[in-house]
Design an enzyme around this catalytic site. Structure first.
Site, PDB file in Angstrom:
ATOM      1  N   GLY A 213      11.638  35.158 -12.812  1.00  0.00           N
ATOM      2  CA  GLY A 213      12.257  35.780 -11.153  1.00  0.00           C
ATOM      3  C   GLY A 213      13.286  36.607 -11.056  1.00  0.00           C
ATOM      4  N   SER A 214      13.927  37.177 -10.190  1.00  0.00           N
ATOM      5  CA  SER A 214      14.453  39.316  -9.959  1.00  0.00           C
ATOM      6  C   SER A 214      15.865  38.999 -11.261  1.00  0.00           C
ATOM      7  CB  SER A 214      15.661  38.952  -8.589  1.00  0.00           C
ATOM      8  OG  SER A 214      14.508  38.788  -8.107  1.00  0.00           O
ATOM      9  N   THR A 215      15.483  37.662 -11.765  1.00  0.00           N
ATOM     10  CA  THR A 215      16.934  38.022 -12.780  1.00  0.00           C
ATOM     11  C   THR A 215      16.243  38.574 -14.276  1.00  0.00           C
ATOM     12  OG1 THR A 215      16.177  35.456 -13.986  1.00  0.00           O
ATOM     13  CG2 THR A 215      18.339  35.279 -13.180  1.00  0.00           C
ATOM     14  N   PHE A 216      15.014  39.125 -14.273  1.00  0.00           N
ATOM     15  CA  PHE A 216      14.609  39.479 -15.472  1.00  0.00           C
ATOM     16  C   PHE A 216      14.822  41.030 -14.738  1.00  0.00           C
ATOM     17  CE2 PHE A 216      10.792  41.759 -16.855  1.00  0.00           C
ATOM     18  CZ  PHE A 216      10.716  41.152 -18.555  1.00  0.00           C
ATOM     19  N   LYS A 217      15.221  41.431 -13.736  1.00  0.00           N
ATOM     20  CA  LYS A 217      15.282  42.714 -13.476  1.00  0.00           C
ATOM     21  C   LYS A 217      17.025  43.006 -14.307  1.00  0.00           C
ATOM     22  CE  LYS A 217      14.352  42.099  -9.183  1.00  0.00           C
ATOM     23  NZ  LYS A 217      14.947  42.353  -7.136  1.00  0.00           N
TER      24      LYS A 217
END
Length: 485
Positions: A213-217
């Site tokens: 999810g958004s941790t990959f941002k």
């Protein structure tokens, strides 16, 4: 001698020669293979003829050996706080092949490692006294993660960014390795564990990759800063809201429609977790540049040993632009383990340098002499520049101070983090995964830690599933334990 007797004699001689040849072949060519065969019970008898060496946490053995009754296997493995440390130790069983540290260091722990042998042992071919495995695990951080995860299904990892020492490896639900050690009772326990739909034998911290999810941002932001697509985390981006996915009639929306995500800077986009910004950023960079940065952090490494072989975290290739956009928010075919996302935060926290993560500090002989020191062997590689790391640290602090990660605040410490809520199932039909990755630095002790937590499933209502709500409190508990004076 008549013809019949002569023929019988020759035939008998041939049979004798064949038997001698076969015996010679078995003894000199197949002997070692037969000796090493997993079904050769004499191996188990030899392994469990004496107490095994131990796995040590903070100077205390968390394993032991106990005598058995009415068995040709004289000893069996025992565990202290087995469920707490199962993701670290694995199990050594009289009936099944050992796993985790028990499996990797089998020869050391049973005394057959050649490094343990004295000159006398070598001359007499005697088994040496077993060695010990000294881990890097911090029992306080391990327990904090285990207690905070509680009855939730998930995994958590903590790393010291400066040294690469892994401070905690937790997977829930867990199991008691002691239930598998005795050959007389292991079968029943094995059947129960392998049929459990919660899969307690799966190491979710190291070997359960899921969409991050958004941790990959954080990875996408690092790629954009390193590439020069944007000069700083405070430069406004070119990001329409919503973002039309290239080549499709769909748009990439944000969970919070009122968030100021149109053309938001990287700092603001991380603070509000703006999908439109990072989806377009991934497309603008192109999948090759995003993949190159992901690879530098450790994605697509199929030989990541800590020393347990971690399951490969994946950033895909050969995508359409619309799919590349989805990878920018940690979806499509992107997967990661908690170990991998802890490595991302560790590199950012350590000025852009990643020290090889490892959960074994040393292995020793029975007298405590060091046979190998893994702390001294830990390598360091630069993932991003110190300038990029400093900017990302600052943006991650904004996330925790006034963004989507406020539940990770630790009094007296500097904390930066990133939340993630990853879609699960076709058309997001199942409960999402809740993620949180962060770093913490103590202002008084100088200690540092990087953590990552994923909650696969909990009792929370679907509408309440979020990285901040479920995973950040676990990360906070781990950081508090790691940073205390």
């Amino acid at each position: 001698m008549n013809k019949t007797i002569r023929r019988a004699s020759v035939f008998t001689l041939l049979l004798v020669l064949a038997l001698l040849g076969r015996a010679t072949w078995v003894q000199f060519y197949e002997g070692q293979a037969l000796a090493d065969d997993k079904d050769n019970r004499r191996n188990a008898i030899e392994t469990y003829s004496a107490p095994l060496g131990n796995i040590i946490v903070a100077g205390r053995s968390i394993t032991g050996s106990a005598p058995t009754k009415n068995s040709d296997l004289k000893y069996k493995r025992t565990y202290t706080d087995g469920e707490l440390y199962a993701a670290v130790t694995g199990y050594a069983s009289q009936a099944y092949a050992p796993t985790q540290l028990e499996g990797i260091y089998t020869d050391l722990l049973n005394g057959t490692d050649s490094r343990l042998k004295s000159v006398l042992d070598t001359l007499t071919n005697q088994r040496a006294d077993p060695g010990n495995v000294v881990t890097t695990i911090d029992p306080d951080v391990q327990k904090a993660a285990y207690d905070a995860l509680g009855d939730k299904k998930g995994g958590a990892v903590a790393i010291d960014p400066k040294t690469g020492r892994i401070l905690a490896v937790v997977s829930t639900p867990s199991y008691d390795p002691s239930s598998l050690t005795d050959a007389n009772t292991a079968g029943t326990a094995w059947k129960k564990l392998t049929s459990d739909p919660e899969k307690p034998l799966v190491n979710r911290a190291l070997r359960q990759p899921l969409p991050p999810g958004s941790t990959f941002k954080l990875v996408v932001a690092a790629a954009a800063l390193e590439d020069g697509l944007y000069s700083s985390v405070d430069e406004r981006t070119d990001s329409p809201n919503p973002y039309p996915l290239p080549g499709t009639s769909r748009s990439l929306d944000n969970e919070n429609p009122s968030a100021p995500c149109a053309n938001a800077s990287i700092r603001v986009a991380l603070q509000y977790s703006c999908n439109n910004v990072f989806g377009k950023m991934a497309v603008d960079l192109g999948q090759d540049k995003v993949k190159a940065m992901a690879d530098k952090f450790g994605f697509n490494d199929d030989e990541l040993d800590v020393p347990v072989r971690a399951y490969t975290s994946v950033y895909p290739s050969d995508m359409y632009p619309s799919e590349t956009a989805l990878t920018g928010i940690g979806q499509f075919d992107v997967t990661a383990t908690p170990l991998q996302m802890a490595m991302v935060s560790a590199a950012i926290a350590n000025g852009g340098k990643l020290v090889s993560p490892h959960m074994v500090s040393q292995i020793t002989n029975s007298g405590g002499d060091v046979l190998q020191n893994y702390d001294d062997e830990a390598g360091t590689k630069e993932i991003v520049s110190s300038s990029t790391a400093e900017q990302l640290q600052s943006a991650m602090r904004t996330v925790v101070e006034k963004g989507t990660g406020t539940n990770a605040q630790v009094p007296g410490a500097t904390v930066g983090g990133k939340t993630g809520t990853a879609q699960h199932g076709e058309n997001n039909s199942q409960v999402p995964y809740a993620w949180f990755t962060s770093y913490g630095k103590s202002g008084s002790s100088g200690k540092e830690v990087a953590v990552a937590v994923v909650v696969e499933q909990s009792d929370a209502a679907r509408s309440e599933v979020s990285g901040n709500g479920l995973a950040a409190p676990v990360a906070k508990a781990m950081m508090e334990a790691a940073l205390k004076d």
